[in-house]
Design an enzyme around this catalytic site. Structure first.
Site, PDB file in Angstrom:
ATOM      1  N   ASP A   1       2.971  -3.319   2.387  1.00 38.23           N
ATOM      2  CA  ASP A   1       2.451  -3.628   1.053  1.00 38.23           C
ATOM      3  C   ASP A   1       3.510  -4.189   0.111  1.00 38.23           C
ATOM      4  O   ASP A   1       4.705  -4.123   0.392  1.00 38.23           O
ATOM      5  CB  ASP A   1       1.906  -2.337   0.426  1.00 38.23           C
TER       6      ASP A   1
ATOM      7  N   LYS B   1      -1.059  -6.549  -2.040  1.00 45.54           N
ATOM      8  CA  LYS B   1      -2.027  -6.908  -3.086  1.00 45.54           C
ATOM      9  C   LYS B   1      -1.366  -6.542  -4.386  1.00 45.54           C
ATOM     10  O   LYS B   1      -1.016  -5.393  -4.583  1.00 45.54           O
ATOM     11  CB  LYS B   1      -3.299  -6.065  -2.977  1.00 45.54           C
TER      12      LYS B   1
ATOM     13  N   MET C   1      -0.684   2.576 -12.855  1.00 45.52           N
ATOM     14  CA  MET C   1      -1.431   1.338 -13.115  1.00 45.52           C
ATOM     15  C   MET C   1      -1.963   1.318 -14.553  1.00 45.52           C
ATOM     16  O   MET C   1      -3.124   0.974 -14.793  1.00 45.52           O
ATOM     17  CB  MET C   1      -2.582   1.200 -12.102  1.00 45.52           C
TER      18      MET C   1
HETATM   19  C1  SAM Z   1      -1.616   1.290  -6.059  1.00 43.78           C
HETATM   20  S1  SAM Z   1      -0.621   2.495  -6.831  1.00 43.78           S
HETATM   21  C2  SAM Z   1       0.175   3.159  -5.417  1.00 43.78           C
HETATM   22  C3  SAM Z   1       0.878   4.457  -5.678  1.00 43.78           C
HETATM   23  C4  SAM Z   1       1.631   4.969  -4.464  1.00 43.78           C
HETATM   24  N1  SAM Z   1       0.737   5.272  -3.386  1.00 43.78           N
HETATM   25  C5  SAM Z   1       2.498   6.182  -4.768  1.00 43.78           C
HETATM   26  O1  SAM Z   1       2.231   7.281  -4.259  1.00 43.78           O
HETATM   27  O2  SAM Z   1       3.500   6.008  -5.483  1.00 43.78           O
HETATM   28  C6  SAM Z   1       0.625   1.474  -7.543  1.00 43.78           C
HETATM   29  C7  SAM Z   1       1.157   2.036  -8.847  1.00 43.78           C
HETATM   30  O3  SAM Z   1       2.098   3.059  -8.617  1.00 43.78           O
HETATM   31  C8  SAM Z   1       3.109   3.042  -9.601  1.00 43.78           C
HETATM   32  N2  SAM Z   1       4.404   2.792  -8.945  1.00 43.78           N
HETATM   33  C9  SAM Z   1       4.634   2.655  -7.638  1.00 43.78           C
HETATM   34  N3  SAM Z   1       5.939   2.513  -7.387  1.00 43.78           N
HETATM   35  C10 SAM Z   1       6.567   2.552  -8.579  1.00 43.78           C
HETATM   36  C11 SAM Z   1       7.925   2.478  -8.989  1.00 43.78           C
HETATM   37  N4  SAM Z   1       8.906   2.330  -8.110  1.00 43.78           N
HETATM   38  N5  SAM Z   1       8.202   2.558 -10.309  1.00 43.78           N
HETATM   39  C12 SAM Z   1       7.235   2.735 -11.208  1.00 43.78           C
HETATM   40  N6  SAM Z   1       5.919   2.823 -10.884  1.00 43.78           N
HETATM   41  C13 SAM Z   1       5.594   2.740  -9.582  1.00 43.78           C
HETATM   42  C14 SAM Z   1       2.726   1.938 -10.580  1.00 43.78           C
HETATM   43  O4  SAM Z   1       1.926   2.498 -11.608  1.00 43.78           O
HETATM   44  C15 SAM Z   1       1.911   1.028  -9.697  1.00 43.78           C
HETATM   45  O5  SAM Z   1       1.046   0.214 -10.452  1.00 43.78           O
END
Ligand code: SAM
Length: 272
Positions: A45, A67, A180
């Site tokens: 991803d 995505k 998000m």
């Molecule tokens: C589709 S969700 C997936 C979350 C993922 N499965 C998790 O457990 O971290 C994606 C969202 O996670 C958050 N996110 C993921 N990685 C991040 C990071 N390194 N720093 C800040 N926000 C992050 C953001 O809000 C982003 O829009």
């Protein structure tokens, strides 16, 4: 693309959902690395650190299926189909997903789809950004005497509206972690202003655990202007609650510890 020469019918079709962690390449589990070392195919991803692909063998087929909001390279249906096709063609498929695969990761849908085609499945949990990103900024999601629980919420529903869970969350005393949420920052601050007041502490952390991480901390009253001033973008998490103040307390403690350490080093030198 798979070619006929890549076909290996001796391999059992298998899907392993692996959590890649929040970004720092060292924040994957040992089990996740082992799964990558066994992989014939990795479907990864957008939020996955690409440095992790080095753990996969040279012959492994690596496919980007990321995505990002507004820029879809593959739909979820196409990803599900790819998993099944590759598993029957090449055996071990690793689906590498940012953070933890079951935290807003659509991991369950991929597992269900694979299983409906008779494919064996396994899940290797990952460190979710929801927990790791605040932790690295010295923000404890719970702290004795301050907060007893935390909620992890997506700001956006699948129809694009503001999640109604946020309305309930704003009325609680819990720490709120919003994923998000950047495109809904204005609506979020409006809601929390109503239920928790302008003084409630809030932080936005972008690119958490990565070399380009940045943080904006403030209150419900000023966070929008701070975010604008610091050009905060995505991916980011928003943390709301009194525990955010621990971030600043932590920085101050670090300075004091350093001063104490320097003073002690000076004393030792003087004694000698
Ligand atoms: C589709 S969700 C997936 C979350 C993922 N499965 C998790 O457990 O971290 C994606 C969202 O996670 C958050 N996110 C993921 N990685 C991040 C990071 N390194 N720093 C800040 N926000 C992050 C953001 O809000 C982003 O829009």
């Amino acid at each position: 693309m798979c070619t006929k020469s890549m076909l290996d019918r001796t391999k059992q079709p298998k899907l392993t959902l692996v959590g890649a962690g929040p970004g720092d390449e060292e924040l994957i589990t040992l089990k996740g690395v082992k799964a990558l070392q066994q992989a014939n195919v990795v479907l990864y991803d957008a939020l996955v650190n690409r440095a992790l692909l080095k753990h996969a063998p040279e012959h492994c087929v690596k496919v980007y299926v990321g995505k990002r909001a507004g820029k879809h390279s593959f739909t979820q249906t196409e990803i599900n189909q790819l998993i099944v096709e590759y598993a029957f063609l090449l055996g071990d498929v690793v689906r590498l997903k940012g953070g933890d695969p079951f935290v807003f990761g659509r991991g369950a849908e991929e597992i269900e789809h694979a299983q409906s085609h008779g494919i064996a499945t396994q899940v290797v949990p990952g460190i979710s950004s929801a927990i790791a990103v605040p932790a690295l900024q010295n923000i404890p999601l719970t702290k004795r005497g301050i907060t007893r629980s935390f909620w992890v919420i997506t700001a956006t529903t699948c129809c694009g509206g503001l999640s109604q869970d946020l309305l309930l969350a704003a009325q609680s005393k819990a720490t709120i972690v919003v994923l998000m949420g950047m495109r809904k920052l204005q609506q979020i601050t409006q809601l929390f202003r109503k239920y928790r007041g302008n003084g409630e502490a809030i932080a936005i952390i972008q690119n958490g655990t990565r070399h380009n991480e940045q943080i904006a901390t403030g209150t419900i009253a000023n966070i929008e202007s701070l975010a604008k001033k610091q050009a905060m973008g995505t991916p980011a998490i928003i943390v709301i609650g009194q525990v955010v103040k621990e971030n600043l307390a932590g920085v101050q403690k670090e300075i004091m510890t350093r001063q104490l350490f320097n003073a002690n080093v000076h004393k030792i030198k003087t004694i000698h």
